[in-house]
Design a protein around this motif. Structure first.
Motif, PDB file in Angstrom:
ATOM      1  N   ALA A  14     -46.458 -27.702   4.733  1.00  0.00           N
ATOM      2  CA  ALA A  14     -47.846 -27.391   5.065  1.00  0.00           C
ATOM      3  C   ALA A  14     -48.729 -27.409   3.827  1.00  0.00           C
ATOM      4  CB  ALA A  14     -47.928 -26.034   5.756  1.00  0.00           C
ATOM      5  N   GLY A  15     -48.252 -26.791   2.747  1.00  0.00           N
ATOM      6  CA  GLY A  15     -49.038 -26.754   1.522  1.00  0.00           C
ATOM      7  C   GLY A  15     -49.253 -28.122   0.923  1.00  0.00           C
ATOM      8  N   LEU A  16     -48.196 -28.934   0.902  1.00  0.00           N
ATOM      9  CA  LEU A  16     -48.325 -30.282   0.355  1.00  0.00           C
ATOM     10  C   LEU A  16     -49.284 -31.110   1.188  1.00  0.00           C
ATOM     11  CD1 LEU A  16     -47.559 -32.599  -1.527  1.00  0.00           C
ATOM     12  CD2 LEU A  16     -45.587 -33.042  -0.050  1.00  0.00           C
ATOM     13  N   THR A  17     -49.172 -31.051   2.511  1.00  0.00           N
ATOM     14  CA  THR A  17     -50.067 -31.829   3.367  1.00  0.00           C
ATOM     15  C   THR A  17     -51.512 -31.399   3.175  1.00  0.00           C
ATOM     16  OG1 THR A  17     -48.292 -32.047   5.007  1.00  0.00           O
ATOM     17  CG2 THR A  17     -50.523 -32.559   5.731  1.00  0.00           C
ATOM     18  N   ALA A  18     -51.725 -30.087   3.003  1.00  0.00           N
ATOM     19  CA  ALA A  18     -53.079 -29.605   2.745  1.00  0.00           C
ATOM     20  C   ALA A  18     -53.616 -30.204   1.445  1.00  0.00           C
ATOM     21  CB  ALA A  18     -53.086 -28.077   2.680  1.00  0.00           C
ATOM     22  N   LEU A 105     -58.898 -21.229  -0.791  1.00  0.00           N
ATOM     23  CA  LEU A 105     -57.489 -20.829  -0.782  1.00  0.00           C
ATOM     24  C   LEU A 105     -56.811 -21.284   0.503  1.00  0.00           C
ATOM     25  CD1 LEU A 105     -55.097 -19.131  -1.993  1.00  0.00           C
ATOM     26  CD2 LEU A 105     -56.022 -17.184  -0.704  1.00  0.00           C
ATOM     27  N   VAL A 106     -55.633 -21.915   0.351  1.00  0.00           N
ATOM     28  CA  VAL A 106     -54.773 -22.265   1.483  1.00  0.00           C
ATOM     29  C   VAL A 106     -53.541 -21.373   1.423  1.00  0.00           C
ATOM     30  CG1 VAL A 106     -53.453 -24.054   2.658  1.00  0.00           C
ATOM     31  CG2 VAL A 106     -55.549 -24.668   1.422  1.00  0.00           C
ATOM     32  N   VAL A 107     -53.342 -20.563   2.449  1.00  0.00           N
ATOM     33  CA  VAL A 107     -52.148 -19.712   2.553  1.00  0.00           C
ATOM     34  C   VAL A 107     -51.114 -20.465   3.371  1.00  0.00           C
ATOM     35  CG1 VAL A 107     -51.205 -17.528   3.387  1.00  0.00           C
ATOM     36  CG2 VAL A 107     -53.504 -17.593   2.378  1.00  0.00           C
ATOM     37  N   ALA A 108     -50.011 -20.851   2.725  1.00  0.00           N
ATOM     38  CA  ALA A 108     -48.962 -21.643   3.385  1.00  0.00           C
ATOM     39  C   ALA A 108     -47.595 -21.138   2.936  1.00  0.00           C
ATOM     40  CB  ALA A 108     -49.134 -23.121   3.073  1.00  0.00           C
ATOM     41  N   THR A 109     -47.429 -19.825   2.939  1.00  0.00           N
ATOM     42  CA  THR A 109     -46.210 -19.215   2.393  1.00  0.00           C
ATOM     43  C   THR A 109     -45.040 -19.172   3.365  1.00  0.00           C
ATOM     44  OG1 THR A 109     -47.377 -17.117   2.812  1.00  0.00           O
ATOM     45  CG2 THR A 109     -47.195 -17.841   0.539  1.00  0.00           C
ATOM     46  N   VAL A 277     -46.633 -19.515   8.618  1.00  0.00           N
ATOM     47  CA  VAL A 277     -47.231 -18.202   8.371  1.00  0.00           C
ATOM     48  C   VAL A 277     -48.498 -17.980   9.180  1.00  0.00           C
ATOM     49  CG1 VAL A 277     -48.746 -18.873   6.446  1.00  0.00           C
ATOM     50  CG2 VAL A 277     -47.741 -16.570   6.492  1.00  0.00           C
ATOM     51  N   ALA A 278     -49.107 -19.022   9.687  1.00  0.00           N
ATOM     52  CA  ALA A 278     -50.441 -18.942  10.282  1.00  0.00           C
ATOM     53  C   ALA A 278     -50.393 -18.724  11.788  1.00  0.00           C
ATOM     54  CB  ALA A 278     -51.235 -20.210   9.971  1.00  0.00           C
ATOM     55  N   SER A 279     -51.085 -17.680  12.231  1.00  0.00           N
ATOM     56  CA  SER A 279     -51.324 -17.454  13.656  1.00  0.00           C
ATOM     57  C   SER A 279     -52.777 -17.824  13.925  1.00  0.00           C
ATOM     58  CB  SER A 279     -51.063 -15.982  13.995  1.00  0.00           C
ATOM     59  OG  SER A 279     -51.548 -15.666  15.289  1.00  0.00           O
ATOM     60  N   TRP A 280     -52.986 -18.732  14.853  1.00  0.00           N
ATOM     61  CA  TRP A 280     -54.360 -19.184  15.095  1.00  0.00           C
ATOM     62  C   TRP A 280     -54.632 -19.220  16.586  1.00  0.00           C
ATOM     63  CZ3 TRP A 280     -50.597 -22.614  15.764  1.00  0.00           C
ATOM     64  CH2 TRP A 280     -50.806 -23.711  16.616  1.00  0.00           C
ATOM     65  N   VAL A 281     -55.906 -19.378  16.937  1.00  0.00           N
ATOM     66  CA  VAL A 281     -56.319 -19.384  18.338  1.00  0.00           C
ATOM     67  C   VAL A 281     -56.431 -20.828  18.827  1.00  0.00           C
ATOM     68  CG1 VAL A 281     -58.067 -18.664  19.999  1.00  0.00           C
ATOM     69  CG2 VAL A 281     -57.571 -17.221  18.010  1.00  0.00           C
ATOM     70  N   HIS A 282     -55.462 -21.237  19.634  1.00  0.00           N
ATOM     71  CA  HIS A 282     -55.485 -22.553  20.272  1.00  0.00           C
ATOM     72  C   HIS A 282     -56.481 -22.490  21.426  1.00  0.00           C
ATOM     73  CE1 HIS A 282     -54.077 -26.106  22.420  1.00  0.00           C
ATOM     74  NE2 HIS A 282     -53.220 -26.390  21.450  1.00  0.00           N
ATOM     75  N   GLN A 283     -57.376 -23.475  21.492  1.00  0.00           N
ATOM     76  CA  GLN A 283     -58.448 -23.424  22.480  1.00  0.00           C
ATOM     77  C   GLN A 283     -57.957 -23.301  23.916  1.00  0.00           C
ATOM     78  OE1 GLN A 283     -60.916 -26.894  21.547  1.00  0.00           O
ATOM     79  NE2 GLN A 283     -62.536 -25.514  20.883  1.00  0.00           N
ATOM     80  N   GLU A 298     -49.435 -31.004  10.604  1.00  0.00           N
ATOM     81  CA  GLU A 298     -50.711 -31.124  11.308  1.00  0.00           C
ATOM     82  C   GLU A 298     -51.662 -29.994  10.935  1.00  0.00           C
ATOM     83  OE1 GLU A 298     -49.232 -33.453  15.373  1.00  0.00           O
ATOM     84  OE2 GLU A 298     -49.581 -31.277  15.418  1.00  0.00           O
ATOM     85  N   GLN A 299     -51.130 -28.787  10.808  1.00  0.00           N
ATOM     86  CA  GLN A 299     -51.998 -27.662  10.497  1.00  0.00           C
ATOM     87  C   GLN A 299     -52.437 -27.678   9.033  1.00  0.00           C
ATOM     88  OE1 GLN A 299     -50.409 -23.848  11.656  1.00  0.00           O
ATOM     89  NE2 GLN A 299     -52.463 -23.093  12.116  1.00  0.00           N
ATOM     90  N   GLY A 300     -51.585 -28.194   8.153  1.00  0.00           N
ATOM     91  CA  GLY A 300     -51.998 -28.364   6.767  1.00  0.00           C
ATOM     92  C   GLY A 300     -53.217 -29.267   6.667  1.00  0.00           C
ATOM     93  N   THR A 301     -53.220 -30.335   7.428  1.00  0.00           N
ATOM     94  CA  THR A 301     -54.370 -31.248   7.465  1.00  0.00           C
ATOM     95  C   THR A 301     -55.612 -30.544   8.005  1.00  0.00           C
ATOM     96  OG1 THR A 301     -52.988 -33.215   7.706  1.00  0.00           O
ATOM     97  CG2 THR A 301     -55.258 -33.372   8.499  1.00  0.00           C
TER      98      THR A 301
END
Length: 393
Positions: A14-18, A105-109, A277-283, A298-301
């Motif tokens: 994720a971090g690399l893709t970001a 900042l990108v959090v991708a831990t 690590v990321a919890s997000w709201v899928h539409q 995909e989420q890194g992008t």
């Protein structure tokens, strides 16, 4: 405002893709990647399969050649653990006291392995998350006649298959009724169980682990809730993962089951999350956190684009796969034990089949068993949320 100094904490997929997305979208400012591991970014799915079986050596899991990484023009702080975040001061604190400034900042831990409340530091007890874990377990399996795998989810089932292919006697233990039943539902989980039994894996389901027997600091047995004890010199604990957010506690960022982000993967102004690590709201699907390789990329992008002001709701069709023995299972959407299930191609009892899951009158998931072409077709059914029930063959 477009950032001029971006720090990516987490130097995996994720971090690399970001980082790559930032550069591809025209970000020319200072870019720093912080990674707790000393390795350059590598792929994790092969750890429980090709690396564990000895088919791949460590260098083969590298995500990119060194020259490609060099072309990013990034500063790499590897083997450096992030231990704190000052949101107001816009700095990441590293172990040892160093502080890295940012305005993006990108959090991708990622995640860390969940552990049992006993057996910490006991010789012969393994987890499997990083490259060192995989190599240590591989070395142990080469001389072990048997292994007990605690946990029959994705990781446990994959590792059990790999160990069996190495010639070990494998005992797979889980408190649930079937391997992967939570992820795939009863019908497909029964097929997973038959696959493992056919290859000589011993299943001990419907019972948990309550302790270890040990001598001289090394495990000698696994004690089960049903009162039995399995002799063991090698044990793999694969009971899930915990989002790696400890370093964010006290920062003021919203935390729950991971870093809580909005539909654009943003947790706070100028701070985004990506990957496990990321919890997000899928539409369409609501709040979710996905621990699968495709989602990490995909989420890194998506997170990187949000950081640059290119805000698009992150709403993928979730996808995962698993390879066990001679079988590839692919799944889209949200297959689960609560959904109805129908076979739409092939035969559940044979080597190839495909099926759909439905809830509330809509198609919510798809799974294929050695049918990759059918997987792509069924993805469209899931994306369209086709009416349920489906017409079966």
């Amino acid at each position: 405002m477009t950032p001029s100094r971006v720090v990516v904490v987490g130097a995996s997929a994720a971090g690399l893709t970001a980082a790559e997305t930032l550069r591809r979208e025209g970000f020319s400012g200072q870019l720093t990647l912080v990674g707790e591991e000393r390795h350059l970014p590598y792929d994790r799915p092969p750890l429980s399969k090709q690396v564990l079986k000895g088919e791949w050596e460590p260098e083969r899991v590298a995500l990119r050649p060194r020259q490609v990484l060099d072309a990013l023009g990034a500063e790499w702080l590897l083997g450096r653990k992030a231990v704190g975040l000052d949101v107001a001061g816009r700095t990441v604190e590293l172990a040892g006291g160093a502080r890295v400034p940012f305005d993006g900042l990108v959090v991708a831990t990622g995640v860390r392995p969940r552990r049992l409340p006993f057996g910490e530091g006991l010789g012969g007890v393994h987890v499997l998350r990083d490259l060192e874990d995989a190599l240590a377990l591989r070395d142990a399996l080469r001389s072990a006649p048997s292994v007990v795998v605690v946990g029959a989810g994705f990781l446990g089932a994959e590792a059990a298959a790999a160990a069996r292919q190495l010639g070990c006697h494998v005992i797979l233990v889980d408190p649930l009724s079937l391997p992967m039943v939570r992820q795939l539902g009863t019908a497909v989980a029964e097929r997973v169980a038959r696959l493992h039994l056919a290859h000589g894996v011993e299943l001990r389901c419907n019972t948990g682990v309550v302790g270890f027997a040990e001598e001289h600091g090394r495990v000698t047995g696994v004690r089960l809730a049903d009162g039995s004890e399995i002799p063991a010199r090698v044990v793999l604990v694969a009971i899930g993962s915990i989002p790696a957010v400890d370093w964010l506690r006290g920062s003021g960022l919203p935390l729950g089951d991971g870093l809580l982000c909005d539909t654009y993967c943003e947790a706070a102004p100028g701070i985004v999350g990506a990957g496990d690590v990321a919890s997000w709201v899928h539409q369409r699907l609501g709040r979710m956190r996905i621990e699968h390789r495709m989602n990490a990329a995909e989420q890194g992008t998506a997170a990187a684009r949000t950081l640059l002001g290119l805000r698009t709701p992150f709403a993928p069709v979730p996808y995962f796969w698993t390879d066990q023995f001679d079988v590839k299972v692919q799944a889209y959407g949200r297959p689960s034990g609560e959904a109805e299930f129908a076979v739409v191609a092939g035969d559940l009892g044979e080597d190839r089949f495909a099926g759909l899951y439905g809830q509330g009158g809509l198609t919510t998931g798809a799974v294929t068993w050695n049918m990759p072409r059918e997987a792509r077709t069924l993805r469209a059914e899931v994306e369209a949320r086709a009416p349920w029930p489906v017409r079966t063959p």
